[in-house]
Motif scaffolding. Structure first.
Motif, PDB file in Angstrom:
ATOM      1  N   GLN A 114     -35.325  41.188  72.809  1.00  0.00           N
ATOM      2  CA  GLN A 114     -34.933  41.813  71.558  1.00  0.00           C
ATOM      3  C   GLN A 114     -35.505  41.007  70.403  1.00  0.00           C
ATOM      4  O   GLN A 114     -35.157  39.828  70.236  1.00  0.00           O
ATOM      5  CB  GLN A 114     -33.415  41.920  71.435  1.00  0.00           C
ATOM      6  CG  GLN A 114     -32.970  42.725  70.229  1.00  0.00           C
ATOM      7  CD  GLN A 114     -31.504  43.116  70.293  1.00  0.00           C
ATOM      8  OE1 GLN A 114     -30.715  42.527  71.019  1.00  0.00           O
ATOM      9  NE2 GLN A 114     -31.152  44.149  69.549  1.00  0.00           N
TER      10      GLN A 114
ATOM     11  N   PRO B 167     -36.159  40.541  66.212  1.00  0.00           N
ATOM     12  CA  PRO B 167     -35.351  40.800  65.012  1.00  0.00           C
ATOM     13  C   PRO B 167     -35.572  42.198  64.463  1.00  0.00           C
ATOM     14  O   PRO B 167     -36.723  42.636  64.290  1.00  0.00           O
ATOM     15  CB  PRO B 167     -35.841  39.732  64.030  1.00  0.00           C
ATOM     16  CG  PRO B 167     -36.363  38.639  64.882  1.00  0.00           C
ATOM     17  CD  PRO B 167     -36.940  39.308  66.090  1.00  0.00           C
ATOM     18  N   GLY B 168     -34.492  42.926  64.230  1.00  0.00           N
ATOM     19  CA  GLY B 168     -34.578  44.256  63.652  1.00  0.00           C
ATOM     20  C   GLY B 168     -35.011  45.347  64.619  1.00  0.00           C
ATOM     21  O   GLY B 168     -35.225  46.488  64.201  1.00  0.00           O
ATOM     22  N   LYS B 169     -35.143  44.994  65.905  1.00  0.00           N
ATOM     23  CA  LYS B 169     -35.593  45.979  66.897  1.00  0.00           C
ATOM     24  C   LYS B 169     -34.558  46.114  67.997  1.00  0.00           C
ATOM     25  O   LYS B 169     -33.711  45.245  68.194  1.00  0.00           O
ATOM     26  CB  LYS B 169     -36.937  45.563  67.492  1.00  0.00           C
ATOM     27  CG  LYS B 169     -38.069  45.576  66.474  1.00  0.00           C
ATOM     28  CD  LYS B 169     -39.401  45.345  67.166  1.00  0.00           C
ATOM     29  CE  LYS B 169     -40.551  45.437  66.187  1.00  0.00           C
ATOM     30  NZ  LYS B 169     -41.872  45.237  66.859  1.00  0.00           N
ATOM     31  N   GLU B 170     -34.656  47.215  68.729  1.00  0.00           N
ATOM     32  CA  GLU B 170     -33.764  47.417  69.857  1.00  0.00           C
ATOM     33  C   GLU B 170     -34.208  46.575  71.051  1.00  0.00           C
ATOM     34  O   GLU B 170     -35.377  46.221  71.178  1.00  0.00           O
ATOM     35  CB  GLU B 170     -33.752  48.894  70.251  1.00  0.00           C
ATOM     36  CG  GLU B 170     -33.120  49.793  69.200  1.00  0.00           C
ATOM     37  CD  GLU B 170     -32.967  51.221  69.695  1.00  0.00           C
ATOM     38  OE1 GLU B 170     -32.373  52.029  68.958  1.00  0.00           O
ATOM     39  OE2 GLU B 170     -33.430  51.531  70.801  1.00  0.00           O
TER      40      GLU B 170
END
Length: 119
Positions: free
Chosen positions: A39, A41-44
């Motif tokens: 994972q 940052p800012g992503k699934e």
């Protein structure tokens, strides 16, 4: 206590390598399908690689195919990461799956290990 513990993360330059172990306690890891996820940052969270318990079949996401290798030894699953790129920066997690690599429920997650690819 049933646990998965990842280690081996760190800071590496682009083009470098890291090996992430996923060690099991409280159960025999060889009896289970194990997946690696990450994972950024800012992503699934996304699946990276997986190795089955039944016959050692391995699968990889398109983004890491040819650069990452998953393997098993001594109750540990390893993710060998070569030719690392900045976009590989993420927290990496291993997980225990109740079945094959696709469509199976995950019943245990490790705590994660940070991988940062940067100059």
């Amino acid at each position: 206590q049933v646990q998965l513990v990842e280690s081996g993360g760190g800071l590496v330059q682009p083009g470098g390598s890291l090996r992430l172990p996923c060690a099991a306690s409280g159960f025999t890891l060889d009896f289970y399908t194990i997946g690696w996820f990450r994972q950024a940052p800012g992503k699934e969270r996304e699946g990276v690689s997986c190795i089955t318990s039944s016959n050692g079949i391995t699968i990889y996401s398109d983004s890491v195919k040819g650069r990452f290798t998953i393997s098993r030894a001594a109750n540990t699953v390893y993710l060998q990461m070569d030719s690392l790129k900045a976009e590989d920066t993420a927290v990496y997690y291993c997980a225990r799956l109740r079945g094959e690599c696709k469509g199976s429920r995950i019943d245990r997650w490790g705590q994660g290990t940070q991988v940062t690819v940067d100059t």
